[in-house]
Motif scaffolding. Structure first.
Motif, mmCIF file in Angstrom:
data_model
loop_
_atom_site.group_PDB
_atom_site.id
_atom_site.type_symbol
_atom_site.label_atom_id
_atom_site.label_comp_id
_atom_site.label_asym_id
_atom_site.label_seq_id
_atom_site.Cartn_x
_atom_site.Cartn_y
_atom_site.Cartn_z
ATOM 1 N N VAL A 185 52.282 46.927 38.973
ATOM 2 C CA VAL A 185 51.900 45.534 38.754
ATOM 3 C C VAL A 185 50.563 45.211 39.425
ATOM 4 N N ASN A 186 50.369 45.724 40.634
ATOM 5 C CA ASN A 186 49.229 45.288 41.454
ATOM 6 C C ASN A 186 47.929 46.013 41.074
ATOM 7 N N ARG A 187 47.582 45.913 39.804
ATOM 8 C CA ARG A 187 46.342 46.496 39.280
ATOM 9 C C ARG A 187 45.649 45.439 38.421
ATOM 10 N N SER A 188 44.345 45.371 38.532
ATOM 11 C CA SER A 188 43.587 44.301 37.886
ATOM 12 C C SER A 188 43.196 44.642 36.451
ATOM 13 N N PRO A 189 43.486 43.739 35.500
ATOM 14 C CA PRO A 189 43.016 43.912 34.118
ATOM 15 C C PRO A 189 41.675 43.213 33.883
ATOM 16 N N LEU A 190 41.212 42.451 34.867
ATOM 17 C CA LEU A 190 40.027 41.623 34.663
ATOM 18 C C LEU A 190 38.786 42.471 34.405
ATOM 19 N N GLY A 191 37.988 42.001 33.453
ATOM 20 C CA GLY A 191 36.845 42.768 32.972
ATOM 21 C C GLY A 191 37.119 43.392 31.624
ATOM 22 N N ALA A 192 38.408 43.445 31.255
ATOM 23 C CA ALA A 192 38.753 43.953 29.921
ATOM 24 C C ALA A 192 38.364 42.952 28.852
ATOM 25 N N ALA A 193 38.226 41.666 29.263
ATOM 26 C CA ALA A 193 37.927 40.572 28.335
ATOM 27 C C ALA A 193 38.968 40.559 27.218
ATOM 28 N N ALA A 194 38.528 40.490 25.953
ATOM 29 C CA ALA A 194 39.511 40.423 24.866
ATOM 30 C C ALA A 194 40.300 41.715 24.775
ATOM 31 N N LEU A 195 39.598 42.866 24.860
ATOM 32 C CA LEU A 195 40.220 44.188 24.955
ATOM 33 C C LEU A 195 39.192 45.323 24.990
ATOM 34 N N GLY A 255 29.541 42.924 27.092
ATOM 35 C CA GLY A 255 28.168 43.407 27.169
ATOM 36 C C GLY A 255 27.440 42.940 28.408
ATOM 37 N N PHE A 256 28.050 42.066 29.187
ATOM 38 C CA PHE A 256 27.445 41.614 30.431
ATOM 39 C C PHE A 256 27.663 42.650 31.539
ATOM 40 N N ASP A 257 26.724 42.670 32.477
ATOM 41 C CA ASP A 257 26.796 43.625 33.584
ATOM 42 C C ASP A 257 27.706 43.063 34.681
ATOM 43 N N ILE A 258 28.980 43.341 34.550
ATOM 44 C CA ILE A 258 29.952 42.803 35.512
ATOM 45 C C ILE A 258 30.403 43.911 36.454
ATOM 46 N N CYS A 259 31.158 43.524 37.483
ATOM 47 C CA CYS A 259 31.732 44.491 38.426
ATOM 48 C C CYS A 259 33.233 44.265 38.505
ATOM 49 N N ARG A 260 33.979 45.108 37.843
ATOM 50 C CA ARG A 260 35.433 44.974 37.843
ATOM 51 C C ARG A 260 36.018 45.233 39.232
ATOM 52 N N ASP A 261 35.399 46.152 39.965
ATOM 53 C CA ASP A 261 35.933 46.485 41.293
ATOM 54 C C ASP A 261 35.828 45.326 42.269
ATOM 55 N N SER A 262 34.765 44.534 42.183
ATOM 56 C CA SER A 262 34.633 43.430 43.129
ATOM 57 C C SER A 262 35.695 42.367 42.878
ATOM 58 N N VAL A 263 36.017 42.126 41.621
ATOM 59 C CA VAL A 263 37.087 41.167 41.308
ATOM 60 C C VAL A 263 38.431 41.708 41.797
ATOM 61 N N LYS A 264 38.638 42.991 41.595
ATOM 62 C CA LYS A 264 39.864 43.631 42.089
ATOM 63 C C LYS A 264 40.018 43.402 43.592
ATOM 64 N N GLU A 265 38.949 43.648 44.343
ATOM 65 C CA GLU A 265 39.005 43.486 45.792
ATOM 66 C C GLU A 265 39.221 42.025 46.179
ATOM 67 N N SER A 266 38.568 41.108 45.482
ATOM 68 C CA SER A 266 38.704 39.686 45.816
ATOM 69 C C SER A 266 40.120 39.181 45.644
ATOM 70 N N LEU A 267 40.847 39.781 44.728
ATOM 71 C CA LEU A 267 42.216 39.337 44.438
ATOM 72 C C LEU A 267 43.280 40.201 45.101
ATOM 73 N N GLY A 268 42.848 41.190 45.879
ATOM 74 C CA GLY A 268 43.811 42.009 46.607
ATOM 75 C C GLY A 268 44.570 42.985 45.744
ATOM 76 N N PHE A 269 44.051 43.296 44.554
ATOM 77 C CA PHE A 269 44.667 44.336 43.735
ATOM 78 C C PHE A 269 44.361 45.700 44.349
ATOM 79 N N ASP A 270 45.261 46.645 44.163
ATOM 80 C CA ASP A 270 45.056 47.999 44.687
ATOM 81 C C ASP A 270 44.121 48.822 43.817
ATOM 82 N N ASP A 271 44.046 48.498 42.540
ATOM 83 C CA ASP A 271 43.265 49.305 41.607
ATOM 84 C C ASP A 271 43.001 48.461 40.362
ATOM 85 N N ILE A 272 42.255 49.034 39.420
ATOM 86 C CA ILE A 272 42.088 48.381 38.125
ATOM 87 C C ILE A 272 42.888 49.150 37.078
#
Length: 506
Positions: free
Chosen positions: A196-206, A210-227
């Motif tokens: 459960v404790n894995r981040s889906p954020l950054g997947a957008a619709a699926l 095309g934007f230069d995002i950082c999935r790992d930083s969002v993961k860390e901000s929310l306390g997820f263990d992984d993406i």
């Protein structure tokens, strides 16, 4: 008026029709508000901070957006009532944010994000909190089982197979078996938590963005263990729901079995256990009754929790592998209810077990009934008379039959009865002295000679108890680390967010 005209008159010809609102939109809105409100704002915060760090928003823009987010986050969730202008809670929050900070800024909060990845993230955030609370109460139950087991290493009792008296054991041995079952349930729930404790954020619709995002930083901000690395999997994979539901289903099925034992132990006929006064109720007409309704409620709640968990599993079965409502708003409350009911069961049974009164003398007497030490007679015939076990088993069975016909328990069987049974099976009058037969019939002797790993012998039970106490402590430390990770992530995000807000204020 025909039925069709009645429906059209009530529902109108534009979305959303009244029936659609009453049956779907309004109930879903209330579930979102009641379960997901706080998680939604956590996702907003983490996403805006990431957009700023990636240069997709200026610090001033991010700070202004976050001011609006915090203002809404401080609202009483009950203030949010269904409004047909908004499809769901997400759009209502976005609409109110537009009113607060303007359409352009509010719209930019949605850069590189979809309701798809955002929704799954919220479900995971809420579900992990539920799982951690469930794990905490499981640890409390395990502690109670181990404490009571420690007090009853010498408490002899009959054990049952096929609901019939089988062999003597101790209450500690029985409670350790329950503990070990619950401990395995704990491990299954930890496995579910890791999924459960894995981040889906950054997947957008699926397909990500095309934007230069950082999935790992969002993961860390929310306390997820992984993406969840594969973006399609992040949206489509519902196994985090299935693993949670399956773990809860197994837990409550396991709990229901020994809770049923507890109810049987409470009966007047068994007289093994007495539930403490705070957890019994009386009859409205029969003043002598002490009904163990706390245990009965635990049994029925366990069944109800298992049913909710099974409902979640069934809702995923045979669904398309993609973004679908089956795995979203309609399903989630089943899991929350399953876990909430499970927690009620665990809390009730922890209290009951901590406070039960055990009738040791009565249990010891019952352990002498029903010839349940007769396995030891067969074993002694093998060890001391050099018989094969199958022949020894036949002799012991003959002794049990003869004793039953004579109305004797095993500790009153005379040597002559054993000799007659042996003569019938082997044509040899094999027997032991009265003292030897009395020793063989003694439940405590039965337990004392069983010193194999995992046996009910008090020394072996003590070894197992010490081992389980250490494992429980390790599990509690693991739980504390998981909570700390989430709390520390939340604090870091709050610090970063406050700095951006202060920048925007100038």
């Amino acid at each position: 008026m025909r039925k069709r005209e009645k429906v059209l008159a009530a529902d109108g010809r534009r979305f959303p029709g009244k029936t659609y609102v009453d049956c779907l939109l309004k109930p879903v809105f209330h579930d979102q508000r009641d379960f997901l409100f706080r998680a939604m704002f956590q996702v907003h915060r983490a996403h805006v901070v990431m957009l700023c760090d990636q240069g997709l928003l200026s610090e001033a823009e991010a700070g202004e957006i976050l001011q609006g987010v915090e203002k809404l986050a401080g609202s009483d969730p009950s203030e949010f009532q269904y409004d047909p202008r908004y499809e769901d809670l997400f759009f209502m929050v976005e609409g109110r944010l537009k009113e607060s900070i303007g359409e352009e800024l509010a719209g930019n909060m949605h850069i590189a994000r979809s309701r798809n990845d955002m929704g799954v993230a919220m479900y995971r955030l809420v579900l992990r909190d539920h799982l951690l609370l469930l794990l905490q109460h499981l640890q409390d139950l395990r502690e109670a089982l181990l404490e009571v087991a420690e007090e009853h290493r010498e408490t002899v009792m009959p054990a049952y197979t096929h609901t019939q008296p089988a062999q003597p054991t101790t209450l500690a041995h029985y409670l350790l078996a329950v503990h070990d079952l619950v401990e395995r349930d704990t491990r299954r729930l930890w496995s579910a938590y890791q999924t459960v404790n894995r981040s889906p954020l950054g997947a957008a619709a699926l397909t990500t963005t095309g934007f230069d995002i950082c999935r790992d930083s969002v993961k860390e901000s929310l306390g997820f263990d992984d993406i969840v690395e594969n973006s399609y999997d992040a949206i489509a994979g519902a196994d985090y729901l299935l693993e949670t539901a399956t773990s809860v289903l197994m837990l409550m099925t396991d709990v229901g079995r020994w809770v049923q034992d507890m109810l049987q132990f409470c009966t007047r006929e068994f007289r093994a256990v007495e539930v403490a006064d705070p957890y019994v109720q009386i009859s409205s007409i029969m003043p002598q009754k002490r009904n163990p309704v706390s245990v009965e409620h635990s049994r029925s709640l366990a069944s109800s929790a298992a049913a909710d968990a099974q409902a979640a599993i069934t809702m995923v079965h045979n669904t398309p592998f993609g973004d679908i409502v089956d795995t979203e708003d309609d399903l989630q409350p089943h899991l929350y209810r399953a876990i909430d009911k499970s927690i009620r069961v665990l809390k009730l049974m922890t209290a009951v077990i901590c406070t039960i009164d055990i009738d040791k003398e009565h249990l010891a007497k019952r352990a002498r009934l029903g010839y349940i030490t007769i396995t030891e007679l067969a074993d002694v015939l093998v060890r001391e008379k050099n018989l094969s076990f199958r022949i020894a088993h036949q002799i012991a069975a003959q002794v049990a039959q003869r004793a039953h016909r004579a109305g004797l328990e095993l500790d009153h069987v005379p040597p002559q009865m054993l000799a007659e049974a042996a003569l019938e099976v082997t044509n040899q009058a094999i027997t032991f002295s009265e003292e030897k037969l009395a020793q063989i019939a003694d439940p405590r002797h039965f337990i004392d000679v069983r010193r194999c790993p995992g046996s009910p012998h008090p020394t072996e039970v003590k070894r197992m108890l010490d081992n389980r106490i250490l494992r429980l402590q390790e599990d509690r430390e693991h739980w504390i680390r998981a909570k700390d990770r989430i709390r520390n992530a939340r604090n870091r995000l709050k610090t970063r967010m406050n700095r951006l807000i202060s920048v925007s204020k100038g």
